[in-house]
Design an enzyme around this catalytic site. Structure first.
Site, mmCIF file in Angstrom:
data_model
loop_
_atom_site.group_PDB
_atom_site.id
_atom_site.type_symbol
_atom_site.label_atom_id
_atom_site.label_comp_id
_atom_site.label_asym_id
_atom_site.label_seq_id
_atom_site.Cartn_x
_atom_site.Cartn_y
_atom_site.Cartn_z
ATOM 1 N N THR A 104 12.105 -49.887 -15.421
ATOM 2 C CA THR A 104 13.356 -49.472 -16.070
ATOM 3 C C THR A 104 14.061 -48.445 -15.201
ATOM 4 O OG1 THR A 104 12.318 -47.586 -17.177
ATOM 5 C CG2 THR A 104 12.420 -49.665 -18.412
ATOM 6 N N ASP A 105 15.336 -48.264 -15.464
ATOM 7 C CA ASP A 105 16.004 -47.069 -14.964
ATOM 8 C C ASP A 105 15.444 -45.899 -15.791
ATOM 9 O OD1 ASP A 105 17.564 -45.223 -13.697
ATOM 10 O OD2 ASP A 105 19.475 -46.247 -14.045
ATOM 11 N N TRP A 106 15.687 -44.708 -15.319
ATOM 12 C CA TRP A 106 15.010 -43.537 -15.891
ATOM 13 C C TRP A 106 15.390 -43.319 -17.373
ATOM 14 C CZ3 TRP A 106 13.106 -45.114 -11.877
ATOM 15 C CH2 TRP A 106 12.193 -44.423 -11.098
ATOM 16 N N PHE A 107 14.422 -43.547 -18.232
ATOM 17 C CA PHE A 107 14.582 -43.470 -19.694
ATOM 18 C C PHE A 107 15.393 -44.641 -20.254
ATOM 19 C CE2 PHE A 107 14.224 -39.013 -18.171
ATOM 20 C CZ PHE A 107 12.998 -38.692 -18.725
ATOM 21 N N GLY A 108 15.435 -45.740 -19.511
ATOM 22 C CA GLY A 108 16.152 -46.928 -19.977
ATOM 23 C C GLY A 108 15.591 -47.420 -21.306
#
Ligand code: BGC
Length: 782
Positions: A276-280
């Site tokens: 994921t993107d960061w905290f996606g």
């Protein structure tokens, strides 16, 4: 004595038990990946599937000061499982170079990385060999600083000029995006370190990026927003893919089965790791710290998002519970683990690579200096204002940014470079004399204002919005004096932007009043003396140019050209380098000419939750050309210090079967050496489906051609290059009929064209039915 013997015996027994236990546990790299997975406890699985968290997260600051990370400033990495011999590996941003902290506590060494030209600048070179060289230089820094994966390239489409991260991306066109990304990946991965193509997919704005629901038709997804990723993944096989934050047709990209399973895995055959993107999957950064708040980990896992980054405690707890209660598909979990472990097995970390912390920064400074000049676009050059070779008189240098050049954008796309060469320094290095009064007033003004702005940004954190420093006011009399005493005026217009914020229409896309005043004052005064005015655009994204370009003599679009910026610009101004960049996006006359203007960044306007891609496939030149909207500078445009002639267009055959080869001869008919970007557009028949008037289907760049010299370029068009996506049939179809191949110096400057015929429809690819719209939405049709 007896007692001691007993103790010893106990120790020996316990020790050998432990040893036996450890020996029993299969070790990554020795046992097979499947054996390792079978040996994992649910807790260990969760450790691996959810990242270790982001220490110091509170204000989303990088990991500075964290004693626990191997590379200070890294963005994250996977968690280790010692019992099974699974190590931590290191991910760092991306994309203009390696973003790590340059200094460490109690350590005299420095860890600067090279700031290369931003993505848009690289793409504007249209030179894939050059990009691969840049990738190689970057890859060496990644490897030698102990990083396993560079979180780059970023190749989202420039849907709208206001996207705050367009500078990281390449183009409004998917072919350019895909080809440039492929070259970049190949360069970096040639060092046996990884890349992460991001943000997959349709992350086309920063406003509410973590939650916004993008309504996009399947055709636009396939032809525009996925196509670049498809090219990059099939041609260059990046080790990892980073999913986007946003939702697509109602589902988070990180939990989207259509995107990750049907398209990425099944259709494209991707075998690498998805993170994921960061905290996606969280609806916003604020939500992460709310008690009980967690992304839908089951949906993310089952959609094939292998690794949740950077990971939160709540995600670990939720996933563990789901595994223990049998609420998440075991096969999906194991497949995700397999992707992660196979990735880890490739890394330098597993190889125990002894990195030097000493990459060749000197050599890379040369690489970036050269690469930047190739991506510069000469937008205007009246009466051969450039190159400007007169080094006897003085240059009057205006604009704050001339004295504090912008190497690259902000946020995770920033790089901690050792220095940035300003335009002032670059021109001086090239032997120009700069007006000293101007230097003496500008330097302290810019220094004070920049320090203030940097303090503000540091206090507000990595993701704060950039504020432009208003131009230093210029007294008319002073400028009039300078027009008499100097030979030429150079004005720099600067822009910066980055993650989390989109740009503004006023005082950003449109010039600010202070900037307009500066251009007017300087042009009036210098033209009154019969002297010329050169504008340098030190920007990361599109600005308005139509209202002021006639007031000046030359406009050089230098982009944000990396740490050697001033030297690179001086190389072009002086004629050491002939600019050969061309626009990879349209510069409109008016913001409202943009096909997405009415639907960006979504509704409700004060807090957009949804965004409707009503322009469909008509993004950029596909819209401007088809609907005859005149731009200020069109896609593909760029002038040169020399001239080129196109001739001898030829086809390998006149009826298309499996492919057709198109060749053209390009001759340098001017007086200096130069390179030409050659663009191949195709107009397709449109009985079955409406289509853009033409689409870029191939491109190439000549080598450096001396005056009078020619080069023949050959391009291969395959069936997929003729095809459009027919939603009703879930297929890419090349329609029968007459195709026109248009070879141009830009999308509007077609130099030569020729037709061929396709006898029958070809169904090039049958695919899954995906991306059903979650709302009723009409899209633009031709
Ligand atoms: C950005 C990514 C970046 C990640 C790690 C996110 O906020 O969107 O592009 O790679 O942070 O720094």
């Amino acid at each position: 004595m007896k007692m001691n013997k007993l103790k010893l015996l106990v120790f020996v027994v316990l020790g050998s038990l432990q040893l036996a236990n450890a020996q029993k546990a299969p070790q990554l790299g020795k046992a097979s990946v499947d054996e390792v997975i079978q040996a994992m406890t649910p807790e260990e699985k969760v450790e691996l599937l959810v990242g270790p968290g982001m220490p110091g997260y509170a204000g989303l600051v990088p990991l500075e000061g964290e004693p626990d990370v191997r590379v200070l400033g890294q963005a994250g990495g996977n968690e280790e499982v010692k019992r099974l011999g699974i190590p931590k590996t290191v991910f760092a941003d991306g994309p203009a170079g390696l973003r790590i902290q340059p200094k460490r506590q109690n350590n005299p060494n420095t860890y600067y990385a090279t700031a290369f030209p931003v993505g848009t600048a690289l793409a504007s070179s249209w030179n894939t060999d050059l990009i691969e060289e840049v990738g190689k230089a970057m890859g060496e820094e990644v490897k030698e600083y102990g990083v396993d994966v560079l979180l780059a390239p970023a190749l989202n489409i420039h849907r709208n000029p206001l996207n705050g991260r367009n500078f990281e991306y390449y183009s409004e066109d998917p072919l350019v995006s895909g080809k440039i990304a492929s070259a970049y990946i190949k360069g970096i991965q040639s060092h046996d370190v990884g890349t992460s193509v991001k943000h997959f997919a349709a992350n086309n704005q920063e406003t509410n990026r973590l939650s916004v629901n993008a309504h996009i038709s399947e055709r636009a997804m396939r032809e525009i927003y996925l196509r670049g990723f498809e090219i990059a993944i099939k041609e260059a096989n990046p080790w990892t893919v980073m999913t986007a934050y946003n939702k697509i047709d109602g589902t988070y990209a990180s939990a989207n089965e259509d995107l990750l399973i049907k398209v990425l895995r099944n259709e494209w055959g991707y075998k690498g790791m998805v993170m994921t993107d960061w905290f996606g999957g969280y609806p916003g950064f604020a939500a992460i710290n709310e008690k009980g708040s967690v992304s839908d980990v089951i949906a993310q896992m089952e959609a094939g998002n292998d690794l949740l980054m950077p990971g939160t405690k709540a995600q670990k707890e939720a996933l563990l519970k789901a595994i223990k209660e049998g609420k998440v598909d075991v096969a999906a979990i194991d497949s995700n683990l397999r992707h992660i472990l196979n990735y880890i097995l490739k890394t330098p970390t597993v190889e125990n690579y002894k990195y030097s912390d000493n990459p060749d920064l000197k050599a890379h400074a040369e690489v970036t200096r050269n690469a930047a000049t190739e991506g510069m676009v000469l937008l205007k050059n009246k009466e051969k204002t450039l190159p400007y070779t007169n080094k006897s008189g003085t240059v009057a240098l205006f604009g704050n940014t001339s004295y504090d050049f912008i190497a690259g954008g902000t946020g995770s796309g920033d790089v901690n470079e050792a220095y940035t060469v300003s335009l002032l320094e670059g021109l001086k290095n090239a032997g120009y004399s700069i007006d000293q009064d101007l230097e003496k007033t500008y330097v302290p003004f810019v220094k004070a204002a920049t320090e203030k702005e940097m303090k503000r940004r540091a206090a507000e954190g990595l993701l704060t919005a950039v504020q432009r420093i208003p131009e230093m006011p210029l007294a008319k009399e002073m400028v009039t004096e300078k027009a008499v005493s100097s030979e030429v005026a150079v004005i720099t217009i600067g822009r910066n932007a980055g993650e989390q914020h989109d740009r503004k229409i006023n005082n950003d896309f449109y010039l600010g009043q202070d900037e307009i005043k500066m251009i007017n004052t300087v042009s009036d005064a210098f033209h009154a003396e019969g002297k010329k005015v050169i504008v340098i655009l030190n920007i990361g994204g599109v600005i308005e140019t139509a209202s002021w370009k006639d007031k000046v003599d030359a406009v050089l679009l230098a982009w944000q050209p990396g740490q050697e910026g001033g030297n690179s610009v001086a190389d072009v101004i002086s004629g050491v380098k002939n600019p050969s960049g061309k626009l990879t996006m349209t510069f409109p006359i008016d913001y409202n000419n943009e096909p997405s203007a009415a639907n960006f960044p979504g509704v409700p306007a004060n807090d957009p939750k949804e965004v409707f891609y009503k322009e469909g496939i008509y993004v950029g030149y596909r819209y401007f050309n088809t609907f005859n909207v005149k731009p200020s500078y069109e896609f593909g445009f760029g002038e040169s210090y020399t001239k080129f002639e196109y001739s001898d267009i030829a086809f390998s055959n006149n009826n298309f079967r499996d492919e057709i080869k198109v060749s053209v001869k390009v001759t340098n008919t001017g007086n200096v050496a130069g390179k030409e970007v050659v663009q191949v557009y195709v107009s397709a028949p449109s009985k079955m489906l409406d289509k853009p008037s033409e689409e870029l289907r191939a491109f190439g760049k000549t080598k450096l051609l001396q005056p009078g010299k020619s080069q023949k370029l050959t391009f291969t068009l395959k069936a997929k290059d003729l095809a459009s996506f027919v939603d009703a049939k879930s297929a890419w179809i090349a329609e029968k009929g007459t195709y026109t191949v248009k070879i141009g110096a830009s999308s509007l400057d077609i130099k030569t064209a020729k037709n061929f015929n396709l006898a029958n429809d070809i169904t090039v690819e049958k695919v899954n039915n995906t991306f059903d719209l979650d709302v009723d939405m009409e899209t633009l049709k031709n």
